[in-house]
Design an enzyme around this catalytic site. Sequence first.
Site, PDB file in Angstrom:
ATOM      1  CG  HIS A 161      23.907   5.838  11.093  1.00  0.00           C
ATOM      2  ND1 HIS A 161      24.562   5.833  10.045  1.00  0.00           N
ATOM      3  CD2 HIS A 161      22.634   6.053  10.748  1.00  0.00           C
ATOM      4  CE1 HIS A 161      23.744   6.046   9.070  1.00  0.00           C
ATOM      5  NE2 HIS A 161      22.581   6.248   9.263  1.00  0.00           N
ATOM      6  CB  ALA A 191      -2.227  -1.058  12.621  1.00  0.00           C
ATOM      7  CG  ASN A 237      -2.371   0.575   0.932  1.00  0.00           C
ATOM      8  OD1 ASN A 237      -2.528   1.589   0.163  1.00  0.00           O
ATOM      9  ND2 ASN A 237      -3.443  -0.236   1.288  1.00  0.00           N
ATOM     10  N   GLY A 272      -0.572  -1.340   8.564  1.00  0.00           N
ATOM     11  CA  GLY A 272      -0.147   0.075   8.235  1.00  0.00           C
ATOM     12  C   GLY A 272       0.616   0.474   9.301  1.00  0.00           C
ATOM     13  NE  ARG A 279      -5.534 -13.763  17.808  1.00  0.00           N
ATOM     14  CZ  ARG A 279      -5.980 -14.284  16.671  1.00  0.00           C
ATOM     15  NH1 ARG A 279      -5.658 -15.481  16.257  1.00  0.00           N
ATOM     16  NH2 ARG A 279      -6.415 -13.421  15.742  1.00  0.00           N
TER      17      ARG A 279
HETATM   18  C1  LIG Z   1      -2.371  -4.535   2.863  1.00  0.00           C
HETATM   19  C2  LIG Z   1      -3.069  -3.322   3.577  1.00  0.00           C
HETATM   20  O1  LIG Z   1      -3.242  -2.299   2.987  1.00  0.00           O
HETATM   21  S1  LIG Z   1      -3.779  -3.386   5.266  1.00  0.00           S
HETATM   22  C3  LIG Z   1      -4.413  -2.150   5.629  1.00  0.00           C
HETATM   23  C4  LIG Z   1      -4.323  -1.559   7.017  1.00  0.00           C
HETATM   24  N1  LIG Z   1      -4.937  -2.215   7.792  1.00  0.00           N
HETATM   25  C5  LIG Z   1      -4.355  -2.518   8.942  1.00  0.00           C
HETATM   26  O2  LIG Z   1      -3.488  -1.807   9.390  1.00  0.00           O
HETATM   27  C6  LIG Z   1      -5.031  -3.269   9.931  1.00  0.00           C
HETATM   28  C7  LIG Z   1      -4.147  -4.159  10.736  1.00  0.00           C
HETATM   29  N2  LIG Z   1      -4.942  -5.141  11.746  1.00  0.00           N
HETATM   30  C8  LIG Z   1      -4.619  -4.988  13.087  1.00  0.00           C
HETATM   31  O3  LIG Z   1      -3.795  -4.256  13.639  1.00  0.00           O
HETATM   32  C9  LIG Z   1      -5.528  -6.117  14.020  1.00  0.00           C
HETATM   33  O4  LIG Z   1      -5.830  -5.467  15.047  1.00  0.00           O
HETATM   34  C10 LIG Z   1      -4.661  -7.471  14.156  1.00  0.00           C
HETATM   35  C11 LIG Z   1      -4.972  -8.074  12.914  1.00  0.00           C
HETATM   36  C12 LIG Z   1      -3.284  -7.384  14.377  1.00  0.00           C
HETATM   37  C13 LIG Z   1      -5.375  -8.221  15.346  1.00  0.00           C
HETATM   38  O5  LIG Z   1      -6.873  -8.419  14.938  1.00  0.00           O
HETATM   39  P1  LIG Z   1      -7.660  -9.440  16.163  1.00  0.00           P
HETATM   40  O6  LIG Z   1      -6.975 -10.855  16.219  1.00  0.00           O
HETATM   41  O7  LIG Z   1      -9.102  -9.401  15.433  1.00  0.00           O
HETATM   42  O8  LIG Z   1      -7.411  -8.700  17.434  1.00  0.00           O
HETATM   43  P2  LIG Z   1      -8.474  -8.154  18.339  1.00  0.00           P
HETATM   44  O9  LIG Z   1      -8.944  -6.800  17.688  1.00  0.00           O
HETATM   45  O10 LIG Z   1      -9.381  -8.909  18.949  1.00  0.00           O
HETATM   46  O11 LIG Z   1      -7.596  -7.482  19.591  1.00  0.00           O
HETATM   47  C14 LIG Z   1      -6.972  -8.209  20.439  1.00  0.00           C
HETATM   48  C15 LIG Z   1      -6.195  -7.627  21.506  1.00  0.00           C
HETATM   49  O12 LIG Z   1      -4.811  -6.859  20.784  1.00  0.00           O
HETATM   50  C16 LIG Z   1      -4.955  -5.566  20.953  1.00  0.00           C
HETATM   51  N3  LIG Z   1      -4.621  -5.134  19.623  1.00  0.00           N
HETATM   52  C17 LIG Z   1      -4.920  -5.423  18.284  1.00  0.00           C
HETATM   53  N4  LIG Z   1      -4.325  -4.967  17.094  1.00  0.00           N
HETATM   54  C18 LIG Z   1      -3.416  -4.260  17.766  1.00  0.00           C
HETATM   55  C19 LIG Z   1      -2.269  -3.466  17.503  1.00  0.00           C
HETATM   56  N5  LIG Z   1      -2.374  -3.248  15.996  1.00  0.00           N
HETATM   57  N6  LIG Z   1      -1.487  -2.817  18.112  1.00  0.00           N
HETATM   58  C20 LIG Z   1      -1.624  -3.098  19.549  1.00  0.00           C
HETATM   59  N7  LIG Z   1      -2.441  -3.705  20.163  1.00  0.00           N
HETATM   60  C21 LIG Z   1      -3.430  -4.253  19.201  1.00  0.00           C
HETATM   61  C22 LIG Z   1      -6.356  -5.418  21.196  1.00  0.00           C
HETATM   62  O13 LIG Z   1      -6.538  -3.919  21.695  1.00  0.00           O
HETATM   63  C23 LIG Z   1      -6.625  -6.413  21.921  1.00  0.00           C
HETATM   64  O14 LIG Z   1      -6.325  -6.079  23.191  1.00  0.00           O
HETATM   65  P3  LIG Z   1      -7.399  -6.265  24.516  1.00  0.00           P
HETATM   66  O15 LIG Z   1      -7.739  -7.627  24.539  1.00  0.00           O
HETATM   67  O16 LIG Z   1      -6.304  -5.832  25.527  1.00  0.00           O
HETATM   68  O17 LIG Z   1      -8.302  -5.528  24.193  1.00  0.00           O
END
Ligand SMILES: CC(=O)SCCNC(=O)CCNC(=O)[C@H](O)C(C)(C)COP(=O)(O)OP(=O)(O)OC[C@H]1O[C@@H](n2cnc3c(N)ncnc32)[C@H](O)[C@@H]1OP(=O)(O)O
Length: 185
Positions: A113, A158, A83, A140, A181
């Site tokens: 560095h 993200a 992206n 992202g 996990r």
């Molecule tokens: C190719 C592209 O263009 S992608 C486009 C951009 N999209 C993105 O960047 C989305 C990325 N997705 C994420 O970051 C998601 O949160 C994932 C895939 C890492 C995890 O999704 P899921 O397994 O559904 O996790 P879920 O939402 O159930 O969260 C579980 C726990 O992790 C935490 N968590 C989830 N994502 C993050 C993150 N990125 N950073 C820190 N903590 C996170 C949640 O707060 C939650 O904590 P809690 O239980 O204490 O409340």
Amino acid sequence: MTAHDKMIAGEKYWINDPDLVEMRYKTRDLVDKINALGPREVKAREELLNELFGQCGEDIHIEKPVRIDYGHNIHLGSHIFINFNWTVLDCCKVTIGNNVFIGPNTSFYTAHHPIDPEQRAQHIGFAEPITIGNDVWIGGDVTILPGVVIGDRCVIGAGSVVTRSIEPDTVAVGNPCRPQRRIHD
Ligand SMILES: CC(=O)SCCNC(=O)CCNC(=O)[C@H](O)C(C)(C)COP(=O)(O)OP(=O)(O)OC[C@H]1O[C@@H](n2cnc3c(N)ncnc32)[C@H](O)[C@@H]1OP(=O)(O)O
């Protein structure tokens, strides 16, 4: 050994070496051409990406802009979606497997560095490779630091800053990025 050889080998090198500066100019010329293409100029983009990267598989979709330091150190598999605003400091090899998704504003830094300010003032650099396995999704705003290996089928949340390698089949998040996990838990 040239500065380029040292750079690729992960040894300390002078970042202002004239040959390296010229290589970076050439890459910037090429990257500017890629970033200037319209979204429908698929064929022209494919040709320029083949010229830019050390290896470029099939079905590579890269949104612009991209920011690339050298290009020839980047080896891409096939079926990759990257992206907007991918920044790669590829002073060492960057390898990306097949079926990989990379979110917007994601940065891959192979470059270090010295921590010591006197050495750093001499414009010394050194680098470690980055390896992304097959079937990986990187969210992202992720930053991947030098030497990191992300195993097959991983998901990186993200905003993560990946400071250590991540085992295959892991969902990992945060700064610093830590396993959250297993994929199928
Ligand atoms: C190719 C592209 O263009 S992608 C486009 C951009 N999209 C993105 O960047 C989305 C990325 N997705 C994420 O970051 C998601 O949160 C994932 C895939 C890492 C995890 O999704 P899921 O397994 O559904 O996790 P879920 O939402 O159930 O969260 C579980 C726990 O992790 C935490 N968590 C989830 N994502 C993050 C993150 N990125 N950073 C820190 N903590 C996170 C949640 O707060 C939650 O904590 P809690 O239980 O204490 O409340």
